[in-house]
Enzyme design. Structure first.
Site, PDB file in Angstrom:
ATOM      1  N   ARG A   1       1.771   8.596  13.023  1.00 56.54           N
ATOM      2  CA  ARG A   1       1.352  10.099  13.733  1.00 56.54           C
ATOM      3  C   ARG A   1      -0.217  10.276  13.599  1.00 56.54           C
ATOM      4  O   ARG A   1      -0.564  10.718  14.408  1.00 56.54           O
ATOM      5  CB  ARG A   1       2.216  11.173  12.795  1.00 56.54           C
ATOM      6  CG  ARG A   1       1.864  12.414  13.454  1.00 56.54           C
ATOM      7  CD  ARG A   1       2.079  13.637  12.524  1.00 56.54           C
ATOM      8  NE  ARG A   1       1.568  13.361  11.344  1.00 56.54           N
ATOM      9  CZ  ARG A   1       1.916  14.087  10.006  1.00 56.54           C
ATOM     10  NH1 ARG A   1       2.671  14.962  10.147  1.00 56.54           N
ATOM     11  NH2 ARG A   1       1.004  13.972   8.899  1.00 56.54           N
TER      12      ARG A   1
ATOM     13  N   PHE B   1      15.212  19.861  -1.517  1.00 54.86           N
ATOM     14  CA  PHE B   1      13.801  19.346  -1.694  1.00 54.86           C
ATOM     15  C   PHE B   1      13.697  17.984  -1.307  1.00 54.86           C
ATOM     16  O   PHE B   1      12.612  17.737  -0.738  1.00 54.86           O
ATOM     17  CB  PHE B   1      13.453  19.219  -3.073  1.00 54.86           C
ATOM     18  CG  PHE B   1      12.200  18.729  -3.528  1.00 54.86           C
ATOM     19  CD1 PHE B   1      11.046  19.348  -3.440  1.00 54.86           C
ATOM     20  CD2 PHE B   1      12.253  17.397  -4.369  1.00 54.86           C
ATOM     21  CE1 PHE B   1       9.832  18.568  -3.944  1.00 54.86           C
ATOM     22  CE2 PHE B   1      11.141  16.856  -4.642  1.00 54.86           C
ATOM     23  CZ  PHE B   1       9.951  17.366  -4.367  1.00 54.86           C
TER      24      PHE B   1
ATOM     25  N   TYR C   1       0.910  -1.167  -0.009  1.00 54.88           N
ATOM     26  CA  TYR C   1       0.017   0.027  -0.082  1.00 54.88           C
ATOM     27  C   TYR C   1       0.693   1.143  -0.129  1.00 54.88           C
ATOM     28  O   TYR C   1       0.721   2.038  -0.778  1.00 54.88           O
ATOM     29  CB  TYR C   1      -0.982   0.093   1.154  1.00 54.88           C
ATOM     30  CG  TYR C   1      -1.626   1.307   1.314  1.00 54.88           C
ATOM     31  CD1 TYR C   1      -2.769   1.686   0.512  1.00 54.88           C
ATOM     32  CD2 TYR C   1      -1.319   2.386   2.053  1.00 54.88           C
ATOM     33  CE1 TYR C   1      -3.566   2.668   0.434  1.00 54.88           C
ATOM     34  CE2 TYR C   1      -1.983   3.623   2.243  1.00 54.88           C
ATOM     35  CZ  TYR C   1      -3.075   3.619   1.319  1.00 54.88           C
ATOM     36  OH  TYR C   1      -3.680   4.859   1.259  1.00 54.88           O
TER      37      TYR C   1
ATOM     38  N   ARG D   1     -10.526   5.093   9.401  1.00 52.25           N
ATOM     39  CA  ARG D   1      -9.584   4.336   8.583  1.00 52.25           C
ATOM     40  C   ARG D   1      -8.511   3.534   9.459  1.00 52.25           C
ATOM     41  O   ARG D   1      -8.204   4.097  10.427  1.00 52.25           O
ATOM     42  CB  ARG D   1      -8.819   5.446   7.573  1.00 52.25           C
ATOM     43  CG  ARG D   1      -9.568   6.182   6.700  1.00 52.25           C
ATOM     44  CD  ARG D   1      -8.612   7.182   5.829  1.00 52.25           C
ATOM     45  NE  ARG D   1      -9.237   8.575   5.998  1.00 52.25           N
ATOM     46  CZ  ARG D   1     -10.138   8.919   4.942  1.00 52.25           C
ATOM     47  NH1 ARG D   1      -9.985   7.972   3.760  1.00 52.25           N
ATOM     48  NH2 ARG D   1     -10.540  10.037   4.851  1.00 52.25           N
TER      49      ARG D   1
HETATM   50  C1  IN0 Z   1       6.167  14.167  -1.760  1.00 46.85           C
HETATM   51  C2  IN0 Z   1       7.252  14.025  -0.712  1.00 46.85           C
HETATM   52  C3  IN0 Z   1       8.603  13.884  -1.215  1.00 46.85           C
HETATM   53  C4  IN0 Z   1       9.610  14.799  -1.234  1.00 46.85           C
HETATM   54  C5  IN0 Z   1      10.794  14.729  -1.979  1.00 46.85           C
HETATM   55  C6  IN0 Z   1      11.401  13.714  -2.116  1.00 46.85           C
HETATM   56  C7  IN0 Z   1      10.725  12.512  -2.132  1.00 46.85           C
HETATM   57  C8  IN0 Z   1      11.134  11.224  -2.442  1.00 46.85           C
HETATM   58  C9  IN0 Z   1      10.138  10.136  -2.572  1.00 46.85           C
HETATM   59  C10 IN0 Z   1       9.013  10.192  -1.995  1.00 46.85           C
HETATM   60  C11 IN0 Z   1       8.301  11.417  -1.637  1.00 46.85           C
HETATM   61  C12 IN0 Z   1       9.303  12.707  -1.717  1.00 46.85           C
HETATM   62  O1  IN0 Z   1       7.290  15.039   0.078  1.00 46.85           O
HETATM   63  C13 IN0 Z   1       5.945  15.484   0.868  1.00 46.85           C
HETATM   64  C14 IN0 Z   1       6.028  16.403   1.901  1.00 46.85           C
HETATM   65  C15 IN0 Z   1       5.015  16.941   2.538  1.00 46.85           C
HETATM   66  O2  IN0 Z   1       3.765  17.270   1.497  1.00 46.85           O
HETATM   67  N1  IN0 Z   1       4.777  17.489   3.608  1.00 46.85           N
HETATM   68  C16 IN0 Z   1       3.558  18.193   4.122  1.00 46.85           C
HETATM   69  C17 IN0 Z   1       3.743  17.829   5.551  1.00 46.85           C
HETATM   70  C18 IN0 Z   1       2.979  16.844   6.187  1.00 46.85           C
HETATM   71  O3  IN0 Z   1       3.074  16.464   7.174  1.00 46.85           O
HETATM   72  O4  IN0 Z   1       2.403  15.892   5.214  1.00 46.85           O
HETATM   73  C19 IN0 Z   1       3.650  19.693   4.120  1.00 46.85           C
HETATM   74  O5  IN0 Z   1       2.277  20.024   4.029  1.00 46.85           O
HETATM   75  O6  IN0 Z   1       4.443  20.311   3.897  1.00 46.85           O
HETATM   76  C20 IN0 Z   1       4.925  14.416   1.116  1.00 46.85           C
HETATM   77  O7  IN0 Z   1       4.625  14.036   2.039  1.00 46.85           O
HETATM   78  N2  IN0 Z   1       4.367  13.554  -0.299  1.00 46.85           N
HETATM   79  C21 IN0 Z   1       4.772  13.945  -1.393  1.00 46.85           C
HETATM   80  C22 IN0 Z   1       3.762  14.043  -2.339  1.00 46.85           C
HETATM   81  C23 IN0 Z   1       4.151  14.186  -3.897  1.00 46.85           C
HETATM   82  C24 IN0 Z   1       5.498  14.480  -4.010  1.00 46.85           C
HETATM   83 CL1  IN0 Z   1       5.838  15.166  -5.731  1.00 46.85          CL
HETATM   84  C25 IN0 Z   1       6.444  14.530  -3.139  1.00 46.85           C
HETATM   85  C26 IN0 Z   1       3.398  12.770   0.003  1.00 46.85           C
HETATM   86  C27 IN0 Z   1       3.635  11.127   0.114  1.00 46.85           C
HETATM   87  C28 IN0 Z   1       2.795  10.335   0.249  1.00 46.85           C
HETATM   88  C29 IN0 Z   1       4.380  10.914   1.336  1.00 46.85           C
HETATM   89  C30 IN0 Z   1       4.587  10.493  -1.119  1.00 46.85           C
END
Ligand code: IN0
Length: 422
Positions: A229, A299, A182, A239
């Site tokens: 968390r 990033f 998942y 969920r």
């Molecule tokens: C992300 C990821 C992310 C960033 C950088 C490198 C990555 C490499 C592999 C996989 C994911 C990577 O980062 C974000 C961070 C984020 O959204 N933080 C939230 C705070 C929070 O607590 O959720 C914020 O509002 O700042 C992330 O969580 N995801 C994400 C989604 C799309 C992309 Cl392009 C990059 C979501 C997830 C599900 C963890 C992949």
């Protein structure tokens, strides 16, 4: 805003970070990006939606070098659209599955919008105006479009499988393998896609995309930490993401963990979940140490340091079962400002690993396994920190670091047994 400063009132380093951050001059990348938006209304709308869905992460995306910035903004918005369909419990299942499985072709359909989400869906508005996202997606280089469409296809189908009950037991995730799968669909695939986008941009070496396990672990580390968390929020929303193979060892019912009478089992279950996440840390550090471009490094590193600090906060913290536990904004800003190079990132990881080690209790059934996971991370650091380079880290060059916590644990457990037998 004032409350953010008040939360950090006893932490001078956080107060300084908050002030530095607030008054820091705009970077070169940010300025050129803002200039580009002035003359491009359609792109401006996309960044408006990006800022609306995730403010702090949007800021990190906007610091990326040209080209890659727009590709990742669009990747994020497309995934957010997909997520908004998956998330919506009010959508009819057949309709949901049809949308999830065809989303990779929807993003090529000019003019497509969607207004069937429930009124409470927080990113409803994004899908109502999705035609703007599609217009901008179609303006990306074909190489970027291909990566985004392929990940969308894999993720949409994976989500559809879960929505129809494959890899699930009633409403919960059954095994650790299902949990990994998942998390792979919703986050590991994001890691695959990002590595491919970095490679396609020419800002990173194409080999960054070769090691799929490392890219996957980057996503899993973020997603699994969020899942720990968010226990209470997800429970209240009906969920369950924690795998029964883990929590089933500590309770008959997933909601038992909120009961005060269940304290010690709840604590042990939380440790088992944190242990599962700690095992990903060496992969995360290996991936980050391969990056070469400064904006790509920031990033990638910022979300990971936020995650390790969240993991240290939730470990052995029963508040997780009662409310949403979050790191202070002051601490988050301090981490953002510090995540500028690999030496600093290693120092930050080391600090939080030590916090976890100190909170680890000999009475915990997973004490030894957690000590070993901590030892493995310490070993990775010892083997990879360049001794010649000035570092924030005090290296103790003690290769027995893995054995010391284990030894302390064994003595502790022997003493517990001894006193019990008296
Ligand atoms: C992300 C990821 C992310 C960033 C950088 C490198 C990555 C490499 C592999 C996989 C994911 C990577 O980062 C974000 C961070 C984020 O959204 N933080 C939230 C705070 C929070 O607590 O959720 C914020 O509002 O700042 C992330 O969580 N995801 C994400 C989604 C799309 C992309 Cl392009 C990059 C979501 C997830 C599900 C963890 C992949």
């Amino acid at each position: 805003m004032l409350s953010v400063f008040l939360d950090s009132i006893t932490k001078p380093s956080e107060l300084k970070a908050l002030i530095d951050y607030k008054f820091s001059p705009k970077s070169k990348n940010k300025l050129s990006h803002q200039k580009a938006l002035e003359t491009d209304a359609s792109k401006k709308k996309c960044y408006y939606y990006l800022n609306k869905t995730s403010r702090s992460f949007a800021a990190v995306i906007q610091e990326l070098d040209d080209d890659l910035r727009d590709a990742i903004c669009l990747f994020y918005l497309v995934l957010r659209g997909l997520d908004t369909i998956e998330d919506d419990m009010s959508l009819n299942l057949d309709r949901k599955v049809e949308l999830l499985r065809s989303f990779d072709t929807i993003i090529y359909q000019k003019g497509w919008t969607f207004n069937e989400n429930g009124p409470n869906e927080k990113d409803r508005d994004l899908l109502v105006h999705f035609d703007v996202v599609i217009d901008e997606f179609l303006r990306l280089k074909p190489g970027f479009q291909k990566v985004i469409a392929e990940i969308t296809r894999l993720m949409g189908n994976g989500m559809a499988d879960y929505a129809t009950g494959e890899h699930r037991e009633n409403t919960s995730v059954a095994t650790v393998k299902d949990f990994d799968l998942y998390c792979h669909y919703v986050a590991g695939l994001v890691g695959y896609g990002l590595s491919d986008l970095f490679a396609a941009s020419g800002l990173e070496d194409p080999s960054i995309a070769d090691d799929k396990k490392l890219s996957n672990s980057m996503g899993l580390f973020l997603q699994k930490t969020n899942i720990i968390r968010d226990y209470r929020e997800d429970l209240d929303d009906g969920r369950q993401f924690w795998p029964k193979e883990i929590w089933g060892n500590y309770a008959d019912d997933f909601s038992d963990f909120i009961k005060p009478s269940h304290r010690e089992k709840s604590r042990a279950c939380l440790s088992a979940m944190v242990l599962n996440v700690l095992e990903l840390v060496p992969d995360v550090l290996s991936y980050l140490s391969k990056l070469q471009n400064q904006s790509v490094f920031n990033f990638c590193a910022i979300p990971q340091v936020m995650a390790i600090s969240t993991l240290a906060l939730v470990f052995n913290n029963l508040d997780v079962y009662q409310r949403n536990v979050k790191i202070r904004k002051g601490e988050a800003v301090k981490l953002i400002l510090a995540s500028t190079d690999m030496d600093n990132v290693i120092a930050i990881f080391r600090e939080y690993i030590q916090v976890i080690s100190q909170k680890n209790e000999t009475s915990d059934p997973n004490f030894l396994k957690i000590s070993m996971a901590v030892g493995k991370i310490e070993q990775w650091i010892t083997a990879n920190v360049k001794p010649t380079k000035k570092s924030l880290i005090k290296t103790n060059n003690n290769s027995s670091s893995i054995f010391l916590p284990i030894l302390v644990g064994l003595i502790g457990m022997a003493l517990v047994q001894y006193f019990k037998s008296l």
